[in-house]
Design an enzyme around this catalytic site. Structure first.
Site, PDB file in Angstrom:
ATOM      1  N   ARG A 218      43.186  -3.645  55.521  1.00 21.84           N
ATOM      2  CA  ARG A 218      43.637  -3.993  54.169  1.00 21.84           C
ATOM      3  C   ARG A 218      42.517  -4.727  53.433  1.00 21.84           C
ATOM      4  O   ARG A 218      41.506  -5.078  54.010  1.00 21.84           O
ATOM      5  CB  ARG A 218      44.904  -4.867  54.231  1.00 21.84           C
ATOM      6  CG  ARG A 218      44.703  -6.051  55.170  1.00 21.84           C
ATOM      7  CD  ARG A 218      45.423  -7.264  54.807  1.00 21.84           C
ATOM      8  NE  ARG A 218      45.010  -7.788  53.538  1.00 21.84           N
ATOM      9  CZ  ARG A 218      43.877  -8.488  53.352  1.00 21.84           C
ATOM     10  NH1 ARG A 218      43.047  -8.745  54.344  1.00 21.84           N
ATOM     11  NH2 ARG A 218      43.574  -8.933  52.148  1.00 21.84           N
ATOM     12  N   GLY A 219      42.797  -4.965  52.125  1.00 24.37           N
ATOM     13  CA  GLY A 219      41.771  -5.557  51.274  1.00 24.37           C
ATOM     14  C   GLY A 219      41.054  -4.418  50.561  1.00 24.37           C
ATOM     15  O   GLY A 219      40.683  -3.420  51.199  1.00 24.37           O
TER      16      GLY A 219
ATOM     17  N   ARG B  13      46.736   4.444  49.122  1.00 23.90           N
ATOM     18  CA  ARG B  13      47.321   3.305  48.389  1.00 23.90           C
ATOM     19  C   ARG B  13      46.875   3.443  46.928  1.00 23.90           C
ATOM     20  O   ARG B  13      45.724   3.800  46.677  1.00 23.90           O
ATOM     21  CB  ARG B  13      46.859   1.951  48.960  1.00 23.90           C
ATOM     22  CG  ARG B  13      47.467   1.612  50.321  1.00 23.90           C
ATOM     23  CD  ARG B  13      47.108   0.187  50.753  1.00 23.90           C
ATOM     24  NE  ARG B  13      47.971  -0.816  50.137  1.00 23.90           N
ATOM     25  CZ  ARG B  13      47.781  -2.139  50.265  1.00 23.90           C
ATOM     26  NH1 ARG B  13      46.750  -2.587  50.959  1.00 23.90           N
ATOM     27  NH2 ARG B  13      48.605  -2.994  49.695  1.00 23.90           N
TER      28      ARG B  13
ATOM     29  N   GLN C 169      49.339 -12.724  54.013  1.00 23.08           N
ATOM     30  CA  GLN C 169      47.895 -12.587  54.235  1.00 23.08           C
ATOM     31  C   GLN C 169      47.192 -13.956  54.219  1.00 23.08           C
ATOM     32  O   GLN C 169      46.168 -14.138  54.875  1.00 23.08           O
ATOM     33  CB  GLN C 169      47.261 -11.695  53.157  1.00 23.08           C
ATOM     34  CG  GLN C 169      47.576 -10.214  53.292  1.00 23.08           C
ATOM     35  CD  GLN C 169      48.823  -9.815  52.522  1.00 23.08           C
ATOM     36  OE1 GLN C 169      49.708 -10.631  52.280  1.00 23.08           O
ATOM     37  NE2 GLN C 169      48.913  -8.561  52.151  1.00 23.08           N
TER      38      GLN C 169
ATOM     39  N   ASP D 137      42.013  -6.178  42.982  1.00 20.84           N
ATOM     40  CA  ASP D 137      42.093  -4.796  43.472  1.00 20.84           C
ATOM     41  C   ASP D 137      41.650  -3.802  42.414  1.00 20.84           C
ATOM     42  O   ASP D 137      41.283  -2.678  42.723  1.00 20.84           O
ATOM     43  CB  ASP D 137      43.519  -4.477  43.941  1.00 20.84           C
ATOM     44  CG  ASP D 137      43.780  -5.165  45.267  1.00 20.84           C
ATOM     45  OD1 ASP D 137      44.049  -6.389  45.249  1.00 20.84           O
ATOM     46  OD2 ASP D 137      43.651  -4.505  46.303  1.00 20.84           O
TER      47      ASP D 137
ATOM     48  N   ASN E 179      45.878  -8.003  41.290  1.00 19.93           N
ATOM     49  CA  ASN E 179      45.609  -8.599  42.601  1.00 19.93           C
ATOM     50  C   ASN E 179      46.961  -8.841  43.272  1.00 19.93           C
ATOM     51  O   ASN E 179      48.019  -8.580  42.680  1.00 19.93           O
ATOM     52  CB  ASN E 179      44.807  -9.899  42.458  1.00 19.93           C
ATOM     53  CG  ASN E 179      44.298 -10.403  43.804  1.00 19.93           C
ATOM     54  OD1 ASN E 179      43.748  -9.637  44.587  1.00 19.93           O
ATOM     55  ND2 ASN E 179      44.495 -11.676  44.100  1.00 19.93           N
TER      56      ASN E 179
HETATM   57  O1  MRU Z   1      47.805  -5.690  50.146  1.00 21.33           O
HETATM   58  P1  MRU Z   1      46.459  -6.225  50.487  1.00 21.33           P
HETATM   59  O2  MRU Z   1      46.461  -7.231  51.578  1.00 21.33           O
HETATM   60  O3  MRU Z   1      45.456  -5.117  50.726  1.00 21.33           O
HETATM   61  O4  MRU Z   1      45.985  -6.975  49.160  1.00 21.33           O
HETATM   62  C1  MRU Z   1      44.692  -7.513  49.124  1.00 21.33           C
HETATM   63  C2  MRU Z   1      44.404  -8.293  47.909  1.00 21.33           C
HETATM   64  O5  MRU Z   1      45.193  -8.378  46.993  1.00 21.33           O
HETATM   65  C3  MRU Z   1      43.040  -8.920  47.819  1.00 21.33           C
HETATM   66  O6  MRU Z   1      43.077 -10.078  47.054  1.00 21.33           O
HETATM   67  C4  MRU Z   1      42.065  -7.918  47.178  1.00 21.33           C
HETATM   68  O7  MRU Z   1      42.132  -6.680  47.797  1.00 21.33           O
HETATM   69  C5  MRU Z   1      40.673  -8.402  47.214  1.00 21.33           C
HETATM   70  S1  MRU Z   1      40.042  -8.420  48.877  1.00 21.33           S
HETATM   71  C6  MRU Z   1      38.419  -8.781  48.850  1.00 21.33           C
END
Ligand code: MRU
Length: 340
Positions: free
Chosen positions: A49-50, A86, A187, A228, A238
């Site tokens: 993820r991220g 996603r 997270q 994101d 985000n």
């Molecule tokens: O659903 P996730 O855990 O993938 O969401 C991640 C985020 O919202 C982070 O803040 C974003 O991807 C930046 S990660 C460097």
């Protein structure tokens, strides 16, 4: 392909391993990933993820499959399937577009390998650049606050917002970080707390709904979050809950920064209203699960709203920390993001 080693992604000797971020911090399990079906499952279940990490991992897998002799037709399908895994993080789409361009070259296997290696390496360098620019905004003694996880686990390098904290800490600044646990998937509580602990950065874990009272008491100097997708006008998506923080920061006069590489920019997206927001399973809200097992507490029939992200409007942002520098509202209003 050469060896590519990051905190949550390891490619070595023709083998791709992904660290299961759903099981951290109590279990460290690396999954070998050999197929697009497995990668899509890992991405959708947030085992990887991220925004940057999902694009990087998918690119490496596609290059690995190309080296193993997968046909051009199957690779085209693989890129298109990964692209759709996603919907919100534009990094994934940007990576898949770069891989598709490579696939269109005559020596496509070499081109895919070079592209995947460069996506990985560029991300690492962009993390360092963001960390350098962002750390200059932090003063000795600052109390910082962050949401979700934006650390090394989410990138090929030191991370985005969390990389800024690491850099400030390594520069000898005495900082303390309030870590939003980040419901529903935690997270912050699972991953950010784990990374800050490993880096020996002083932190305190809070439930998301505690940030307001901390700000009211003057206990938060600055907020740094990741993104994101950043639209051309500076609005950004985000992890859900980021918008709450931005509103609170505005009310309490707390500086609010978003930290992201230019690969998170979507200049074709005019404003935040056009950013597609992923909706996720109700079971994430009616309970919780992880390495400790699973527990559902809400009534079985409970109706649930579970968007994975929200959109923060540009007028609540103090500064955009990108790998090319820090941009302020006037720069963004003048359209600087469209020129990067
Ligand atoms: O659903 P996730 O855990 O993938 O969401 C991640 C985020 O919202 C982070 O803040 C974003 O991807 C930046 S990660 C460097």
């Amino acid at each position: 392909m050469k060896a590519l080693i990051a905190a949550s992604i390891k490619y070595q000797d023709n083998q791709l391993l992904i660290l299961d971020q759903y099981l951290l911090p109590h279990e460290q399990v690396w999954h070998e990933c050999e197929s697009i079906r497995e990668m899509i499952h890992l991405i959708q279940s947030l085992q990887i993820r991220g925004a940057p990490a999902i694009g990087i991992a998918a690119s490496i897998l596609i290059a690995m499959l190309a080296e193993r002799g997968t046909s051009k037709m199957e690779l085209t399908q693989a890129i298109s399937d990964c692209r759709a895994a996603r919907p919100t993080a534009v990094n994934l789409m940007n990576c898949m577009d770069a891989m598709q361009q490579a696939l269109e070259q005559s020596e496509f296997v070499d081109a895919l390998v070079i592209t995947a290696e460069s996506i990985f390496e560029q991300d690492r360098l962009m993390c360092d650049a963001m960390a350098t620019f962002g750390a200059q905004l932090i003063n000795d003694g600052d109390n910082l606050l962050t949401h979700c996880n934006t650390g090394a686990l989410a990138t090929a390098g030191v991370g985005t917002a969390l990389g800024v904290f690491l850099h400030a800490h390594q520069a000898g600044k005495n900082i303390h970080v309030w870590v939003d646990e980040t419901r529903p998937l935690l997270q912050g509580g699972r991953l950010t707390a784990y990374e800050l602990g490993n880096w020996k950065i002083d932190y305190t874990l809070i439930c998301d709904n505690m940030a307001a009272s901390l700000m009211a008491k003057g206990k938060v100097d600055k907020i740094f979050v990741g993104a994101d997708r950043i639209a051309a006008n500076g609005d950004f998506a985000n992890k859900v809950g980021t918008y709450n923080l931005a509103v609170l920061a505005n009310f309490h006069n707390v500086e609010f920064y978003v930290v992201a590489p230019v690969t998170t920019l979507d200049i074709d997206c005019e404003s935040g209203t056009h950013i597609p927001i992923e909706q996720r399973a109700s079971s994430e809200v009616t309970g919780v699960s992880g390495s400790f097992g699973s527990c559902q507490w809400a009534p079985k029939q409970a109706k649930v709203y579970n968007p994975a992200f929200d959109v923060t409007p540009a007028n609540l942002v103090t500064g955009w920390v990108l790998d090319t520098g820090v941009y302020y509202p006037q720069d963004v209003l003048n359209g600087c993001l469209k020129t990067l």
